[in-house]
Write an enzyme that holds these catalytic residues in place. Structure first.
Site, PDB file in Angstrom:
ATOM      1  CG  ASP A 187      93.255  80.054 152.433  1.00 62.76           C
ATOM      2  OD1 ASP A 187      92.604  79.567 153.345  1.00 62.76           O
ATOM      3  OD2 ASP A 187      93.197  80.038 151.277  1.00 62.76           O
ATOM      4  CE  LYS A 205      89.356  89.155 144.817  1.00 61.57           C
ATOM      5  NZ  LYS A 205      87.743  89.947 143.871  1.00 61.57           N
ATOM      6  CG  ASP A 250      99.672  80.324 152.281  1.00 63.24           C
ATOM      7  OD1 ASP A 250      98.205  81.094 151.826  1.00 63.24           O
ATOM      8  OD2 ASP A 250      99.257  79.162 151.710  1.00 63.24           O
TER       9      ASP A 250
HETATM   10  C1  BG6 Z   1      94.668  80.834 147.986  1.00 61.31           C
HETATM   11  C2  BG6 Z   1      94.020  79.204 147.979  1.00 61.31           C
HETATM   12  O1  BG6 Z   1      94.780  80.969 149.454  1.00 61.31           O
HETATM   13  O2  BG6 Z   1      93.137  81.777 148.541  1.00 61.31           O
HETATM   14  C3  BG6 Z   1      93.510  79.465 146.340  1.00 61.31           C
HETATM   15  O3  BG6 Z   1      94.999  78.592 148.528  1.00 61.31           O
HETATM   16  C4  BG6 Z   1      92.079  79.948 146.312  1.00 61.31           C
HETATM   17  O4  BG6 Z   1      93.084  77.563 146.342  1.00 61.31           O
HETATM   18  C5  BG6 Z   1      92.792  81.708 146.778  1.00 61.31           C
HETATM   19  O5  BG6 Z   1      91.955  80.155 144.523  1.00 61.31           O
HETATM   20  C6  BG6 Z   1      91.539  82.129 146.516  1.00 61.31           C
HETATM   21  O6  BG6 Z   1      90.807  82.750 147.834  1.00 61.31           O
HETATM   22  P1  BG6 Z   1      89.198  83.009 147.509  1.00 61.31           P
HETATM   23  O7  BG6 Z   1      88.840  82.629 148.937  1.00 61.31           O
HETATM   24  O8  BG6 Z   1      89.559  84.443 147.862  1.00 61.31           O
HETATM   25  O9  BG6 Z   1      88.347  82.070 147.553  1.00 61.31           O
HETATM   26 MG    MG Z   2      97.923  77.563 151.120  1.00 62.29          MG
END
Ligand code: BG6
Ligand code: MG
Length: 211
Positions: free
Chosen positions: A11, A118, A9
């Site tokens: 984030d 994204k 993963d």
């Molecule tokens: C995930 C996060 O990695 O990405 C979520 O843990 C987040 O919290 C999701 O909502 C979507 O992220 P992004 O950058 O496309 O808004």
């Molecule tokens: Mg995560």
């Protein structure tokens, strides 16, 4: 190591962007007059898509928003989030993470990203890992976000390995559930370390080298 591939993963595992997600959602909540959005709410946002995350914020509001307004709100949060990402550099990549990734690569493992975000390509570039991984499956190429296993199955397919041959590393409950339902062994770090469905508990990223 009994696996030939590891799917990470992004984030909260590779980098601390989970904190920026929280701060940006908190700022949006404040703009909407929602004062009690907190870290517990943010836990429910981990691993799920941007629009699913917005639902967690709006669950605390009495107002009803149209689909167009919801899109605008998600876009507004993403704008604030991207401003925070702009300040990131390779210095934001933890030494323990970088040295472990380098060792795993030397061991001949296939390394991939499986993230709902994204913003994945931009983040990897900012922290200097733009060309590092053998495959990147992210929020731009899936239709169902975690806890659905789609993003991990896609990553496994991209590195040419079956799920049984890959370890999924996650910080979110939804990510551990996604890994399990896809047939992967899961390693939990941070929030997911003590989750009941986690197979392998990591105190720190470099514990991966002891598996
Ligand atoms: C995930 C996060 O990695 O990405 C979520 O843990 C987040 O919290 C999701 O909502 C979507 O992220 P992004 O950058 O496309 O808004
Ligand atoms: Mg995560």
């Amino acid at each position: 190591m009994k696996f030939n591939g590891i799917i990470f993963d992004l984030d909260g595992v590779i980098c601390s962007t989970d904190e920026y997600h929280y701060l940006a959602w908190k700022a949006l909540a404040e703009e909407l007059g929602i004062r009690d959005f907190n870290r517990e709410d943010n836990m429910k946002q981990r691993g799920v898509s941007r629009m699913e995350s917005l639902k967690v914020v709006l669950a605390k509001s009495d107002r009803v928003y149209t689909p167009e307004q919801k899109l605008e709100l998600a876009e507004r949060k993403n704008g604030m989030y991207k401003k925070m990402l702009n300040n990131m550099s390779p210095k934001d990549l933890d030494d323990d993470v970088l040295s472990t990734l380098t060792s795993l690569r030397k061991m001949g493992l296939k390394l991939a990203i499986g993230s709902s975000s994204k913003n994945t390509p931009a983040i990897l570039k900012q922290i200097g890992l733009g060309d590092f991984f053998d495959a990147v499956a992210d929020g731009n190429c899936i239709t169902k976000s975690k806890p659905d296993p789609e993003v991990f199955l896609k990553a496994a397919q991209m590195i040419g390995l079956p799920p049984q041959d890959c370890l999924v590393v996650e910080d979110a409950y939804s990510g551990i559930d996604a890994g399990k339902s896809g047939g992967f062994t899961t390693a939990g770090i941070g929030t997911a370390r003590d989750y009941e469905h986690t197979d392998i508990r990591l105190d720190k990223f470099s514990d991966l080298l002891k598996i």
